[in-house]
Design an enzyme around this catalytic site. Structure first.
Site, PDB file in Angstrom:
ATOM      1  CG  HIS A   1      -1.612  -1.123   1.524  1.00 59.70           C
ATOM      2  ND1 HIS A   1      -3.030  -1.069   1.458  1.00 59.70           N
ATOM      3  CD2 HIS A   1      -1.386  -2.249   2.390  1.00 59.70           C
ATOM      4  CE1 HIS A   1      -3.670  -2.576   1.820  1.00 59.70           C
ATOM      5  NE2 HIS A   1      -2.550  -3.056   2.305  1.00 59.70           N
TER       6      HIS A   1
ATOM      7  CD  GLU B   1      -0.759   1.639   4.110  1.00 60.13           C
ATOM      8  OE1 GLU B   1      -0.135   2.353   3.325  1.00 60.13           O
ATOM      9  OE2 GLU B   1      -1.945   1.356   4.441  1.00 60.13           O
TER      10      GLU B   1
END
Length: 182
Positions: free
Chosen positions: A34, A116
């Site tokens: 992400h 992330e």
């Protein structure tokens, strides 16, 4: 940077409460990449940590209003300098994928690890992030061999709903780094 008791040894540990039990801890078989920045396009502000820890001040920036009551997490966050924080142990289910599907299987949070990268889905990522990400993925493949080559972007498991890690993410660069250290 080994994985010990479902934690990346080199990561700063942050204990998010936004997780729960996986249906099957032996079924960890996917890495989802992400990207995030809060506010959008701004880095190093600390708001990502606040979001995953459940204490973001939604009045701190107008774009944060939509985050009111949101309970989200990732297993790891890699900032622009390559510093890594771990919010959820790998054997627990982080809340990162949302409505998702991989190879016909729904609910990717059940069997995936969410990573992330601090960034946006339009901008390039740093060399430090690619180096750190590739080393982490290599360690994850050792600790959880069902991952194999199952490394995807959020956009791959939630097409039309998500765009990250986006056009700025260089998949060839990641694969070259993985090959170099593998």
């Amino acid at each position: 940077m080994p994985i010990i008791d479902h934690f990346l040894d080199s990561a700063e540990r942050r204990q998010s409460s936004h997780f729960d039990e996986r249906p099957n801890t032996r079924d960890i078989s996917l890495v989802v990449i992400h990207c995030i920045s809060l506010p959008e396009g701004e880095f190093g502000k600390g708001y990502i940590d606040d979001l995953f820890m459940g204490c973001i001040d939604c009045r701190a920036h107008p774009s944060f209003q939509s985050l009111e009551g949101v309970r989200v997490s990732a297993h790891l966050v890699i900032d622009r300098e390559g510093t890594t924080k771990q919010y959820v142990p790998f054997n627990k289910r982080a809340w990162h994928a949302g409505v998702s599907m991989f190879n016909g299987r729904k609910q990717c949070n059940d069997f995936s690890i969410g990573i992330e990268l601090e960034g946006t889905d339009r901008d390039s990522f740093t060399d430090q992030q690619y180096r750190k990400l590739s080393r982490i993925i290599t360690e994850l493949q050792i600790a959880y061999p069902n991952i194999k080559q199952n490394i995807v972007g959020h956009s791959d498991i939630a097409p039309g709903r998500k765009t990250d890690p986006g056009i700025g993410f260089d998949w060839d660069k990641l694969h070259a780094e993985l090959k170099r250290i593998g």
